[in-house]
Design an enzyme around this catalytic site. Structure first.
Site, PDB file in Angstrom:
ATOM      1  NE  ARG A 281      -1.755   1.801   3.486  1.00  0.00           N
ATOM      2  CZ  ARG A 281      -1.607   1.665   4.807  1.00  0.00           C
ATOM      3  NH1 ARG A 281      -2.268   0.748   5.460  1.00  0.00           N
ATOM      4  NH2 ARG A 281      -0.777   2.459   5.465  1.00  0.00           N
ATOM      5  CG  HIS A 285      -6.040   2.874   6.552  1.00  0.00           C
ATOM      6  ND1 HIS A 285      -6.541   1.695   6.041  1.00  0.00           N
ATOM      7  CD2 HIS A 285      -7.058   3.441   7.253  1.00  0.00           C
ATOM      8  CE1 HIS A 285      -7.808   1.556   6.422  1.00  0.00           C
ATOM      9  NE2 HIS A 285      -8.144   2.599   7.150  1.00  0.00           N
ATOM     10  CE1 TYR A 294       0.632   4.540   9.575  1.00  0.00           C
ATOM     11  CE2 TYR A 294       1.703   2.977   8.116  1.00  0.00           C
ATOM     12  CZ  TYR A 294       0.700   3.901   8.358  1.00  0.00           C
ATOM     13  OH  TYR A 294      -0.234   4.170   7.391  1.00  0.00           O
TER      14      TYR A 294
END
Lengths: 396, 325
Positions: A281, A285, A294
């Site tokens: 990805r 998100h 992260y």
């Protein structure tokens, strides 16, 4: 009468535990990043017309995602989710289906819907919750659906669509077959109980469904290494005695061919299939999180070099099916189209106030009709506090 | 007419639903060859084949997830959850999916063809996990209809109506009455309307309201009250959602008193919702506070079940208290 199914095991006489570490699921790959194919790879039969339909959809999805995220950052849109990096997984698999097969997606599969022919206007009407949104402005942006295109309306709760796909496909089988259902989900959603319920039931009841896992490395911020201890999602199918394949999700030819063959198994043998597409990805998100908290830029860069759209473009160019000029024209026209339709959609009024209470049931029950009329009286009293709907009531 | 117990009436309704529409499919744990742990689906697999009546794996969330998909696809899905106590793994599929399918898609898709059958309530020494009455949880979710029959005749007509209603229905079956309640049931196909309460007996002094298995102690308490000269109007609500406000309101406008009884715990029980609505509509006509006779706010007990349940004596006391307020 059906009987008890004992495991067909041979006996052993010393306690021996098996963890399955020896077994690793191989990844099916066809296309290299430079646009050439692996020697000996099974290539799909993909004609120029279909290849370009796929490619144009991939570029459209990328352009839509870029523009709409920018619109969200400008405050024109409340929320957005990009599919950047996963276009080959979603569009390659959708392209391998019959256009009348059912799609039950998670939420990052706008590419499949675009491939089926959802128009830019239709995307925008949903994103801006206006009066033309099929969902009547009830769900957050990106919760698309289309009955005509056999694309089930998106639902936010994760994994609920997976056992529904099993049930939907069972219905298709009862109707005499010929079609299947594909359901998409991430490797994070595969931790939900619904995933396991769906696979087991599909296998027991021999249902023509394709479970397509987009293993994109992250569930919001949680890396897949903290999602499961085993070798990804594909091995889980073996516990349910189900066909499974792992495929390079950034490889349009591999995804297309794998799904084509998965569909054959589903429709011709009434057997479920699990496809695990390995991808990444590249975007956040959603518009609500920042990946720098992260994961590293270095990791993102490494995956950016595996861009599935660039990979397909190089392949198309090697086949002389696509030129830089065509690329430039496509990009420009898509950007223009997205911007123009966005401007139209954001000016359209919201759905009428009455739509607040319709579709809860097939008919509005008396209690609800009463609640609506009280609400209308209240809005008439304080019209300035409810500018979206007060105007529509003055004449009503 | 035939004499049937409540289970036979359910079985008969399912049989007719499957015979009259070959899109109808019944499934759940043990519903296949065995015909369900209570035998509500007896002989259906024999008659209609394994494709239309079958066992599922033991996974309630899967059963309802599957049922949602099957109903959305266009089949008539009749799913059994073996005990209402075990419906909670499917809570997400029911509350977030079944109930919202039509609304969230702007009516592009719906699961109106879904009916969830599940036995509920105490009286079989089932303890915490074979006795609960969870109707109020579902009543709080717009998009579902909630139906509870009281006897074989009602069970058949309401179940056929539920299966054919174009909305998802949770159909709670009073398992204590499965074999205990026997009555005359027409053999032919018929439906009873959803959303309509039924006035069992007219009266002038007080309105007594319940549903399902609770009608039995309610009627027994009414008999005791009648002997003391209290004229009771008895109403079976039949449908919890959408509930028949008009019938209950008209009755309380006439009697000025209301006792509501259910087996589920007091706090958050559906009686609270009814009481709130009725005091709003009948405020100036009420002669006494609306009374609720319910289970205690505890899990359902085992050894002390008799003490826990809202029996006829507790209802009788509530009637007298209301009359002499």
């Amino acid at each position: 009468m059906p009987t008890t199914k004992n495991a067909n095991s041979s006996s052993i006489h010393t306690p021996t535990f098996i963890r399955g570490d020896e077994f690793h699921f191989p990844i099916y790959k066809v296309l290299k990043q430079d646009g050439t194919t692996y020697r000996g790879a099974v290539l799909p039969k993909l004609d120029q017309e279909k290849a370009l339909r796929i490619y144009r959809t991939m570029v459209f999805t990328r352009v839509l995602d870029e523009r709409m995220l920018a619109a969200q950052r400008q405050g024109r849109l409340s929320f957005y989710m990009q599919s950047t990096g996963e276009e080959a997984t979603v569009i390659g698999s959708a392209a391998a289906l019959d256009d009348a097969d059912m799609i039950m997606a998670q939420y990052r599969e706008q590419g499949a819907l675009a491939y089926r022919g959802f128009t830019t206007d239709q995307f925008m009407n949903q994103l801006f919750s206006n009066e033309l949104d099929y969902g009547k402005g009830r769900q957050m942006p990106i919760h698309y659906g289309s009955r005509d295109l056999h694309y089930m309306t998106i639902s936010s709760p994760l994994a609920t669509q997976i056992p529904q796909a099993t049930g939907y496909a069972y219905g298709q089988k009862l109707d005499g077959g010929g079609h299947c259902t594909i359901t998409y989900f991430g490797e994070g959603a595969a931790s939900e109980g619904d995933f396991h319920a769906a696979l087991n039931m599909a296998s027991v009841h021999k249902v023509p469904v394709i479970f397509l896992c987009r293993n994109n490395g992250y569930a919001i911020s949680t890396p897949s290494s903290e999602q499961f201890a085993a070798d990804g999602i594909a091995p889980r199918a073996l516990g349910y005695r189900m066909h499974a394949i792992r495929v390079d999700g950034n490889d349009i030819l591999a995804v297309y061919q794998a799904t084509l063959e998965a569909r054959k198994i589903a429709v011709e043998q009434n057997e479920p299939v699990l496809v695990e597409a390995m991808s990444y990805r590249l975007a956040a998100h959603s518009s609500s999180d920042d990946p720098s908290g992260y994961r590293s830029k270095k990791e993102e860069e490494a995956w950016r070099e595996k861009d599935p759209i660039l990979r397909m473009k190089l392949w198309l160019q090697k086949k002389k099916w696509w030129s830089e000029e065509e690329e430039k024209n496509l990009q420009e026209s898509l950007r223009r189209e997205v911007l123009e339709t966005m401007k139209k959609a954001e000016k359209r009024p919201p759905p009428p106030l009455d739509s607040l209470v319709t579709d809860v049931y097939d008919e509005v029950p008396p209690q609800l009709a009463e609640q609506l009329s009280k609400l209308k009286a209240h809005i008439r009293k304080y019209p300035d506090a409810y500018p979206k709907s007060a105007g529509g009531l003055k004449h009503g | 007419m035939a004499k049937m117990n409540l289970l036979q009436a359910i079985n008969n309704a399912l049989d007719l639903a499957m015979a009259s529409n070959d899109k109808t499919v019944c499934f759940g744990e043990d519903v296949g060859v065995f015909g369900g742990v209570f035998r509500a689906t007896s002989h259906l697999q024999e008659k209609y084949g394994r494709a239309r009546c079958f066992n599922t794996p033991l996974v309630e969330q899967g059963i309802i997830g599957f049922a949602n998909g099957l109903a959305a696809q266009g089949h008539v899905a009749v799913a059994e959850i073996q005990f209402a106590d075990y419906i909670f793994p499917a809570f997400d599929q029911i509350v977030n999916e079944s109930a919202k399918y039509r609304y969230r898609s702007g009516s592009l898709f719906d699961v109106g063809n879904l009916t969830i059958r599940t036995p509920y309530g105490g009286g079989i020494a089932g303890g915490l996990y074979h006795s609960q009455s969870p109707e109020a949880y579902f009543a709080h979710t717009p998009g579902l209809k909630i139906v509870v029959p009281r006897n074989p005749y009602e069970a058949k007509g309401l179940l056929l109506a539920s299966i054919r209603d174009p909305n998802p229905v949770v159909f709670f079956e009073p398992k204590r009455l499965y074999r205990a309640s026997v009555g005359d049931v027409p053999e032919e196909d018929y439906e009873l309307p959803l959303g309509k309460a039924s006035v069992l007996k007219e009266g002038t002094d007080i309105t007594l309201l319940a549903w399902g298995a609770q009608m039995e102690p309610l009627e027994k308490a009414a008999e005791m009250a009648e002997k003391e000269g209290i004229s009771c109007e008895i109403i079976d609500l039949r449908t919890i959602v959408p509930w028949d406000i008009e019938t209950v309101t008209n009755s309380v406008l006439k009697t000025g008193r209301l006792v509501i009884s259910h087996e589920a715990p007091l706090t958050g029980g559906f009686a609270g919702e009814i009481a709130a609505t009725i005091q709003e509509r009948c405020f100036l006509y009420l002669e006494s506070p609306i009374a609720r006779v319910t289970g205690l706010d505890t899990p359902f007990p085992l050894a002390l079940e008799k003490e826990y349940v809202p029996d006829h004596l507790k209802i009788f006391e509530a009637i007298k208290h209301s009359i002499h307020f």
